[in-house]
Design an enzyme around this catalytic site. Structure first.
Site, PDB file in Angstrom:
ATOM      1  N   ALA A  31      62.588  28.332   3.060  1.00  0.00           N
ATOM      2  CA  ALA A  31      62.594  26.993   2.681  1.00  0.00           C
ATOM      3  C   ALA A  31      61.440  26.968   2.072  1.00  0.00           C
ATOM      4  O   ALA A  31      60.906  26.023   1.140  1.00  0.00           O
ATOM      5  CB  ALA A  31      61.530  26.015   4.724  1.00  0.00           C
ATOM      6  N   ARG A  43      58.045  24.196   9.462  1.00  0.00           N
ATOM      7  CA  ARG A  43      57.113  24.624  10.048  1.00  0.00           C
ATOM      8  C   ARG A  43      55.237  24.684   9.730  1.00  0.00           C
ATOM      9  O   ARG A  43      54.793  25.308  10.218  1.00  0.00           O
ATOM     10  CB  ARG A  43      57.346  25.926  10.189  1.00  0.00           C
ATOM     11  CG  ARG A  43      58.636  25.806  11.078  1.00  0.00           C
ATOM     12  CD  ARG A  43      59.162  27.596  11.549  1.00  0.00           C
ATOM     13  NE  ARG A  43      60.354  27.000  12.683  1.00  0.00           N
ATOM     14  CZ  ARG A  43      62.017  26.898  12.682  1.00  0.00           C
ATOM     15  NH1 ARG A  43      62.591  26.451  11.396  1.00  0.00           N
ATOM     16  NH2 ARG A  43      62.518  26.979  13.252  1.00  0.00           N
ATOM     17  N   GLN A 109      68.725  30.767   3.470  1.00  0.00           N
ATOM     18  CA  GLN A 109      68.865  30.019   4.917  1.00  0.00           C
ATOM     19  C   GLN A 109      68.505  28.192   4.503  1.00  0.00           C
ATOM     20  O   GLN A 109      68.983  27.648   5.044  1.00  0.00           O
ATOM     21  CB  GLN A 109      67.437  29.650   5.809  1.00  0.00           C
ATOM     22  CG  GLN A 109      67.099  31.139   6.000  1.00  0.00           C
ATOM     23  CD  GLN A 109      66.001  31.690   6.979  1.00  0.00           C
ATOM     24  OE1 GLN A 109      65.445  31.436   7.785  1.00  0.00           O
ATOM     25  NE2 GLN A 109      64.967  32.201   5.970  1.00  0.00           N
ATOM     26  N   ASP A 112      70.087  22.794   0.207  1.00  0.00           N
ATOM     27  CA  ASP A 112      69.625  22.382  -0.709  1.00  0.00           C
ATOM     28  C   ASP A 112      70.677  22.200  -1.921  1.00  0.00           C
ATOM     29  O   ASP A 112      70.523  21.914  -2.615  1.00  0.00           O
ATOM     30  CB  ASP A 112      67.927  22.107  -0.476  1.00  0.00           C
ATOM     31  CG  ASP A 112      67.338  23.278  -1.035  1.00  0.00           C
ATOM     32  OD1 ASP A 112      68.299  24.045  -1.917  1.00  0.00           O
ATOM     33  OD2 ASP A 112      66.345  23.834  -0.337  1.00  0.00           O
ATOM     34  N   HIS A 127      73.347  28.844   6.487  1.00  0.00           N
ATOM     35  CA  HIS A 127      72.414  28.215   7.225  1.00  0.00           C
ATOM     36  C   HIS A 127      73.388  26.264   7.256  1.00  0.00           C
ATOM     37  O   HIS A 127      73.180  25.395   7.284  1.00  0.00           O
ATOM     38  CB  HIS A 127      71.485  27.196   7.582  1.00  0.00           C
ATOM     39  CG  HIS A 127      70.440  28.447   8.549  1.00  0.00           C
ATOM     40  ND1 HIS A 127      69.267  27.973   8.337  1.00  0.00           N
ATOM     41  CD2 HIS A 127      70.978  29.369   8.974  1.00  0.00           C
ATOM     42  CE1 HIS A 127      68.553  29.573   9.471  1.00  0.00           C
ATOM     43  NE2 HIS A 127      69.840  29.881   9.473  1.00  0.00           N
ATOM     44  N   CYS A 163      91.020   9.732  10.175  1.00  0.00           N
ATOM     45  CA  CYS A 163      90.711   9.205  11.527  1.00  0.00           C
ATOM     46  C   CYS A 163      89.902   8.071  12.192  1.00  0.00           C
ATOM     47  O   CYS A 163      89.852   7.512  12.715  1.00  0.00           O
ATOM     48  CB  CYS A 163      90.694  10.236  12.298  1.00  0.00           C
ATOM     49  SG  CYS A 163      89.230  11.007  12.659  1.00  0.00           S
ATOM     50  N   ASN A 226      55.310  35.240   0.409  1.00  0.00           N
ATOM     51  CA  ASN A 226      54.860  34.103   1.068  1.00  0.00           C
ATOM     52  C   ASN A 226      53.705  33.760   1.413  1.00  0.00           C
ATOM     53  O   ASN A 226      53.212  35.041   1.048  1.00  0.00           O
ATOM     54  CB  ASN A 226      56.119  34.627   2.737  1.00  0.00           C
ATOM     55  CG  ASN A 226      56.171  33.057   3.568  1.00  0.00           C
ATOM     56  OD1 ASN A 226      56.732  32.487   2.906  1.00  0.00           O
ATOM     57  ND2 ASN A 226      55.785  33.156   4.468  1.00  0.00           N
TER      58      ASN A 226
END
Length: 266
Positions: A31, A43, A109, A112, A127, A163, A226
């Protein structure tokens, strides 16, 4: 290596050297690579989506089956942000490295679709994604583009054209199995890479967090970029504690400026 490197020319050069020396580099993103595109992560203290709600109450398979209206109400602002978002310099840098032959698979992960929209290929979305939806009754799978328009504009819950039952976005919720074929490809990519570049993920979500472990067990080198520490920092060859949208373009520029022509790669 337990301490993150200072962000300077030497660090950028070292990262570039690791990439140019590798015959197969794979990237794992989370993310954090999309926050500069306006999509909040899940997070981060104070701003993460899970700071505001209990994930099992809105984003689990059980919750969706019990109360899909609650899911779609919670998901609406996030879906609007994702559809309005544009690839940022980090997505573009990875796509350029891949186009130049320095990058193999991009495992993400994120749901988008920004890697693909930046021009990247061979993107493994472990994901799932918002590009399609599946009927909860007859299991018909349909493209999302036109069906989601009413949901985004009017908050109309998507229904199956065959349906009439509720459609579920093909994104992975809590309690749900990852897409098997995609996950197998991701594991194989990490087992056969010479370098794994982890960008914008704190490696807190299983089973994706074990991919760097698999890569190292098969002799790969590891770069981690990160903002926050990860449990794999102590085993990485290089840790850069910074915004990936600022660092990846610098690394990409350094790699492409070497003039080295990749041969026998990926």
């Amino acid at each position: 290596m337990s301490e993150p490197a200072l962000v300077n020319l030497e660090t950028i050069t070292l990262a570039a050297q690791l990439i140019t020396q590798s015959h197969k580099t794979v990237t794992l993103t989370g993310a954090g690579i999309s926050t500069r595109s306006g999509i909040p992560d899940f997070r981060s203290p104070g701003t993460g989506l899970w700071q505001r709600v209990e994930p099992m109450e809105v984003a689990s398979l059980s919750a969706f089956r019990h109360n899909p209206e609650m899911f779609f109400e919670w998901f609406h602002p996030l879906a609007v942000m994702m559809y309005a978002a544009k690839p940022n310099p980090a997505h573009i840098a990875l796509a350029k490295l891949q186009a130049a032959g320095y990058m193999s698979e991009i495992i993400t992960q994120n749901i988008d679709g920004l890697h693909s929209r930046a021009g990247a290929e061979n993107v493994l979305e472990v994901h799932g994604s918002l590009r399609s939806m599946s009927c909860t009754n007859c299991y018909l799978q349909v493209p999302s583009a036109t069906i989601l328009e009413d949901y985004l504009m009017k908050r109309t819950i998507p229904t199956c054209p065959d349906c009439g039952s509720i459609l579920k976005p093909d994104v992975i919720l809590y309690e749900e199995q990852l897409p098997v074929k995609t996950w197998i490809k991701a594991e194989e990519a990490c087992k056969h890479c010479e370098l794994l570049l982890v960008a914008g993920t704190s490696l807190e979500v299983m089973p994706s967090a074990k991919l760097p472990v698999q890569a190292l067990e098969h002799g790969s080198k590891l770069i981690i970029i990160n903002n926050a520490p990860t449990f794999m920092d102590v085993r990485a060859d290089l840790v850069i504690r910074a915004d990936v949208a600022e660092i990846l373009p610098k690394i990409q520029e350094e790699v492409l400026n070497t003039g080295f022509i990749p041969q026998g790669r990926i």
